[in-house]
Scaffold this active site. Structure first.
Site, PDB file in Angstrom:
ATOM      1  N   TYR A 147     131.650 -16.065  97.658  1.00  0.00           N
ATOM      2  CA  TYR A 147     133.032 -16.520  97.886  1.00  0.00           C
ATOM      3  C   TYR A 147     133.037 -17.840  98.652  1.00  0.00           C
ATOM      4  O   TYR A 147     133.721 -17.975  99.666  1.00  0.00           O
ATOM      5  CB  TYR A 147     133.799 -15.464  98.699  1.00  0.00           C
ATOM      6  CG  TYR A 147     133.940 -14.118  98.018  1.00  0.00           C
ATOM      7  CD1 TYR A 147     134.136 -14.004  96.651  1.00  0.00           C
ATOM      8  CD2 TYR A 147     133.900 -12.949  98.759  1.00  0.00           C
ATOM      9  CE1 TYR A 147     134.290 -12.758  96.038  1.00  0.00           C
ATOM     10  CE2 TYR A 147     134.056 -11.702  98.164  1.00  0.00           C
ATOM     11  CZ  TYR A 147     134.246 -11.618  96.795  1.00  0.00           C
ATOM     12  OH  TYR A 147     134.407 -10.393  96.205  1.00  0.00           O
ATOM     13  N   TRP A 164     137.303  -3.938  82.996  1.00  0.00           N
ATOM     14  CA  TRP A 164     137.995  -2.648  83.233  1.00  0.00           C
ATOM     15  C   TRP A 164     139.206  -2.478  82.327  1.00  0.00           C
ATOM     16  O   TRP A 164     139.641  -1.356  82.079  1.00  0.00           O
ATOM     17  CB  TRP A 164     138.363  -2.484  84.705  1.00  0.00           C
ATOM     18  CG  TRP A 164     137.151  -2.495  85.585  1.00  0.00           C
ATOM     19  CD1 TRP A 164     136.990  -3.183  86.741  1.00  0.00           C
ATOM     20  CD2 TRP A 164     135.894  -1.790  85.377  1.00  0.00           C
ATOM     21  NE1 TRP A 164     135.731  -2.968  87.260  1.00  0.00           N
ATOM     22  CE2 TRP A 164     135.042  -2.119  86.439  1.00  0.00           C
ATOM     23  CE3 TRP A 164     135.412  -0.938  84.386  1.00  0.00           C
ATOM     24  CZ2 TRP A 164     133.740  -1.617  86.543  1.00  0.00           C
ATOM     25  CZ3 TRP A 164     134.112  -0.442  84.485  1.00  0.00           C
ATOM     26  CH2 TRP A 164     133.307  -0.772  85.556  1.00  0.00           C
ATOM     27  N   GLY A 235     138.399  -4.265 105.296  1.00  0.00           N
ATOM     28  CA  GLY A 235     137.297  -3.913 106.200  1.00  0.00           C
ATOM     29  C   GLY A 235     135.955  -4.270 105.614  1.00  0.00           C
ATOM     30  O   GLY A 235     135.847  -4.709 104.460  1.00  0.00           O
ATOM     31  N   ASP A 236     134.920  -4.048 106.456  1.00  0.00           N
ATOM     32  CA  ASP A 236     133.537  -4.273 106.045  1.00  0.00           C
ATOM     33  C   ASP A 236     132.911  -2.893 105.872  1.00  0.00           C
ATOM     34  O   ASP A 236     132.807  -2.147 106.862  1.00  0.00           O
ATOM     35  CB  ASP A 236     132.830  -5.080 107.149  1.00  0.00           C
ATOM     36  CG  ASP A 236     131.357  -5.320 106.835  1.00  0.00           C
ATOM     37  OD1 ASP A 236     130.769  -4.552 106.043  1.00  0.00           O
ATOM     38  OD2 ASP A 236     130.793  -6.274 107.405  1.00  0.00           O
ATOM     39  N   PHE A 237     132.535  -2.545 104.634  1.00  0.00           N
ATOM     40  CA  PHE A 237     132.069  -1.162 104.431  1.00  0.00           C
ATOM     41  C   PHE A 237     130.726  -0.861 105.087  1.00  0.00           C
ATOM     42  O   PHE A 237     130.336   0.288 105.183  1.00  0.00           O
ATOM     43  CB  PHE A 237     132.131  -0.732 102.965  1.00  0.00           C
ATOM     44  CG  PHE A 237     131.447  -1.594 101.929  1.00  0.00           C
ATOM     45  CD1 PHE A 237     130.214  -2.167 102.136  1.00  0.00           C
ATOM     46  CD2 PHE A 237     132.072  -1.775 100.682  1.00  0.00           C
ATOM     47  CE1 PHE A 237     129.595  -2.933 101.157  1.00  0.00           C
ATOM     48  CE2 PHE A 237     131.461  -2.543  99.691  1.00  0.00           C
ATOM     49  CZ  PHE A 237     130.209  -3.127  99.935  1.00  0.00           C
ATOM     50  N   ARG A 252     129.891  -1.133  90.540  1.00  0.00           N
ATOM     51  CA  ARG A 252     129.155  -2.403  90.615  1.00  0.00           C
ATOM     52  C   ARG A 252     129.004  -2.873  92.069  1.00  0.00           C
ATOM     53  O   ARG A 252     129.121  -4.068  92.362  1.00  0.00           O
ATOM     54  CB  ARG A 252     129.854  -3.475  89.763  1.00  0.00           C
ATOM     55  CG  ARG A 252     129.842  -3.111  88.304  1.00  0.00           C
ATOM     56  CD  ARG A 252     130.337  -4.225  87.441  1.00  0.00           C
ATOM     57  NE  ARG A 252     131.774  -4.438  87.526  1.00  0.00           N
ATOM     58  CZ  ARG A 252     132.450  -5.321  86.810  1.00  0.00           C
ATOM     59  NH1 ARG A 252     131.810  -6.092  85.956  1.00  0.00           N
ATOM     60  NH2 ARG A 252     133.752  -5.456  86.912  1.00  0.00           N
ATOM     61  N   HIS A 255     124.550  -2.126  92.969  1.00  0.00           N
ATOM     62  CA  HIS A 255     123.619  -3.055  92.317  1.00  0.00           C
ATOM     63  C   HIS A 255     123.517  -4.412  93.023  1.00  0.00           C
ATOM     64  O   HIS A 255     122.642  -5.203  92.723  1.00  0.00           O
ATOM     65  CB  HIS A 255     123.939  -3.213  90.813  1.00  0.00           C
ATOM     66  CG  HIS A 255     125.126  -4.076  90.499  1.00  0.00           C
ATOM     67  ND1 HIS A 255     125.444  -4.441  89.210  1.00  0.00           N
ATOM     68  CD2 HIS A 255     126.082  -4.647  91.282  1.00  0.00           C
ATOM     69  CE1 HIS A 255     126.520  -5.191  89.233  1.00  0.00           C
ATOM     70  NE2 HIS A 255     126.927  -5.334  90.460  1.00  0.00           N
ATOM     71  N   ASN A 302     120.126 -10.736  86.325  1.00  0.00           N
ATOM     72  CA  ASN A 302     121.313 -11.414  86.848  1.00  0.00           C
ATOM     73  C   ASN A 302     121.509 -11.076  88.323  1.00  0.00           C
ATOM     74  O   ASN A 302     121.886 -11.934  89.125  1.00  0.00           O
ATOM     75  CB  ASN A 302     122.543 -11.001  86.030  1.00  0.00           C
ATOM     76  CG  ASN A 302     123.737 -11.871  86.326  1.00  0.00           C
ATOM     77  OD1 ASN A 302     123.617 -13.091  86.406  1.00  0.00           O
ATOM     78  ND2 ASN A 302     124.886 -11.261  86.531  1.00  0.00           N
TER      79      ASN A 302
HETATM   80  C1  LIG Z   1     130.329  -6.885  92.291  1.00  0.00           C
HETATM   81  S1  LIG Z   1     131.866  -6.731  93.059  1.00  0.00           S
HETATM   82  C2  LIG Z   1     132.545  -5.295  92.244  1.00  0.00           C
HETATM   83  C3  LIG Z   1     134.050  -5.249  92.294  1.00  0.00           C
HETATM   84  C4  LIG Z   1     134.671  -4.034  91.602  1.00  0.00           C
HETATM   85  N1  LIG Z   1     134.214  -2.797  92.184  1.00  0.00           N
HETATM   86  C5  LIG Z   1     134.396  -4.087  90.121  1.00  0.00           C
HETATM   87  O1  LIG Z   1     133.585  -3.299  89.626  1.00  0.00           O
HETATM   88  O2  LIG Z   1     135.026  -4.919  89.452  1.00  0.00           O
HETATM   89  C6  LIG Z   1     131.475  -6.144  94.656  1.00  0.00           C
HETATM   90  C7  LIG Z   1     132.697  -5.950  95.543  1.00  0.00           C
HETATM   91  O3  LIG Z   1     132.255  -5.517  96.839  1.00  0.00           O
HETATM   92  C8  LIG Z   1     133.019  -6.212  97.826  1.00  0.00           C
HETATM   93  N2  LIG Z   1     132.252  -6.258  99.072  1.00  0.00           N
HETATM   94  C9  LIG Z   1     131.098  -6.935  99.294  1.00  0.00           C
HETATM   95  N3  LIG Z   1     130.683  -6.744 100.550  1.00  0.00           N
HETATM   96  C10 LIG Z   1     131.594  -5.938 101.150  1.00  0.00           C
HETATM   97  C11 LIG Z   1     131.699  -5.386 102.452  1.00  0.00           C
HETATM   98  N4  LIG Z   1     130.787  -5.632 103.393  1.00  0.00           N
HETATM   99  N5  LIG Z   1     132.764  -4.583 102.708  1.00  0.00           N
HETATM  100  C12 LIG Z   1     133.699  -4.343 101.765  1.00  0.00           C
HETATM  101  N6  LIG Z   1     133.642  -4.829 100.494  1.00  0.00           N
HETATM  102  C13 LIG Z   1     132.595  -5.621 100.204  1.00  0.00           C
HETATM  103  C14 LIG Z   1     133.219  -7.571  97.208  1.00  0.00           C
HETATM  104  O4  LIG Z   1     134.259  -8.300  97.816  1.00  0.00           O
HETATM  105  C15 LIG Z   1     133.490  -7.210  95.753  1.00  0.00           C
HETATM  106  O5  LIG Z   1     134.849  -6.966  95.534  1.00  0.00           O
END
Ligand SMILES: C[S@@+](CC[C@H](N)C(=O)[O-])C[C@H]1O[C@@H](n2cnc3c(N)ncnc32)[C@H](O)[C@@H]1O
Length: 345
Positions: A147, A164, A235-237, A252, A255, A302
């Site tokens: 980003y 989707w 939040g930050d997961f 996704r 991965h 990728n």
């Molecule tokens: C590859 S994308 C997949 C998005 C969605 N799940 C999809 O399949 O279209 C990974 C997602 O994880 C989110 N993400 C990455 N790190 C994160 C974090 N620390 N906490 C929360 N979300 C996070 C990203 O912003 C992104 O939306």
């Protein structure tokens, strides 16, 4: 040349030229060829296309004829001149705004993924993603690199949601999710999968959890939040408290990350999960021996050029889920791009 040699040589040329085919598709999307032809009242000749797109007559004619050969466009002759129109494939999948459009994913592939793939050999040598070389930015914080600007964030979110619209319902139907009234889609991005979820399971509620910049953008540019069954949580997961839920979706997400980070995330999620709940992992599954299907192997490369992670086999997902405490791990292939793994608490 014997027939085996001829086949091998043909295959080699097909592989070597694959990038040219991708670039024709990306360039035609980038230039807006398919929107122009969709909006035109009648098929257009190449001079009309080049004058409306502001592109060179020579380049435009070459691109249009190649698109015809790739079945992206169809040509007819009128008044001694070739005129061009979209094929069914282009009208369905390539025109912006079509309900099944994959255009945004193609734009993302052309502008971002392709630039990282340019450095595949270095990625293999070094074992890490290629944002520093491709875009001159550090990539220790993976999603800060992904980003790196507001435009990039929007492009990524738009691109990711395309699939989707086509495959959300089938992947969510791989298991009956109706026993899970409250679902949390972790890393749920724009909320596109959440929309597919409430439309398939009208009685469920979905919390889309993602980082603040993504949630902000989801509310500004996408429409999932307009559905009262869908809410967003910032939040930050890896660090912040996770909302309690009956089912967590990780589509996704795993991965993107190393095994160690996946384990950490799954442990946190297990603790937050209601008893009797579960986790649904949505990913493209590798075959048990890790040597197919080809598309999933390419996705795994990728991940090498763009993330810290990889695609995995069913056994590799089991090996991540079981130590976190999850049981009854079931894997279902959908026959589509993405598969489903359900595990229970
Ligand atoms: C590859 S994308 C997949 C998005 C969605 N799940 C999809 O399949 O279209 C990974 C997602 O994880 C989110 N993400 C990455 N790190 C994160 C974090 N620390 N906490 C929360 N979300 C996070 C990203 O912003 C992104 O939306």
């Amino acid at each position: 040349m014997c027939s085996q040699e001829g086949d091998d040589y043909r295959l080699l040329k097909e592989y070597a030229n694959g990038f040219m085919v991708s670039q024709v598709l990306f360039a035609a999307c980038e230039l807006g060829v398919f929107e122009l032809l969709a909006e035109a009242l009648e098929p257009l000749d190449s001079a009309a296309v080049s004058s409306r797109l502001g592109s060179s007559p020579r380049g435009t004619e070459l691109l249009l004829d190649t698109c015809v050969s790739l079945k992206l466009l169809q040509a007819a002759v009128r008044g001694g001149k070739a005129v061009y129109a979209n094929t069914e494939l282009a009208s369905t999948y390539l025109v912006r705004g079509s309900p099944r459009s994959q255009r945004d994913m193609l734009l993302y592939s052309g502008r971002t993924a392709y630039v990282c793939w340019r450095h595949l050999a270095e990625a293999v040598r070094e074992g890490r993603n290629q944002y520093p070389k491709a875009f001159g930015i550090p990539s220790e914080e993976l999603f800060s690199a992904i980003y790196r600007s507001e435009d990039e964030r929007l492009r990524f979110m738009e691109g990711l949601q395309d699939v989707w619209r086509l495959e959300g319902a089938s992947v969510l139907a791989a298991f009956d999710l109706s026993p899970f009234p409250l679902i949390c889609d972790l890393g749920g991005g724009s909320g596109a999968l959440a929309r597919a979820c409430v439309s398939l399971y009208p009685r469920c509620r979905v919390i889309v959890f993602d980082i603040p910049g993504v949630v902000r953008m989801a509310k500004r540019h996408f429409s999932a939040w307009e559905d009262e069954r869908i809410s967003f949580h910032e939040g930050d997961f890896f660090k912040d408290p996770l909302p309690e839920a009956d089912l967590y979706i990780l589509a996704r997400v795993l991965h993107d990350w190393t095994d160690a980070k996946c384990c950490h995330l799954l442990q946190r999620l297990y603790r937050a999960c209601r008893t009797g709940g579960g986790v649904l992992v949505i990913e493209s599954l590798l075959d048990a021996d890790g040597r197919g299907p080809l598309t999933t192997l390419l996705y795994s490369l990728n991940m090498l050029v763009q993330t810290e992670g990889r695609e995995r086999t069913p056994a590799q997902y089991r090996a991540l889920l079981a130590p976190a405490g999850f049981r009854d791990v079931q894997c279902r292939r959908t026959g589509g791009t993405y598969d489903a793994v359900l595990a229970r608490k």
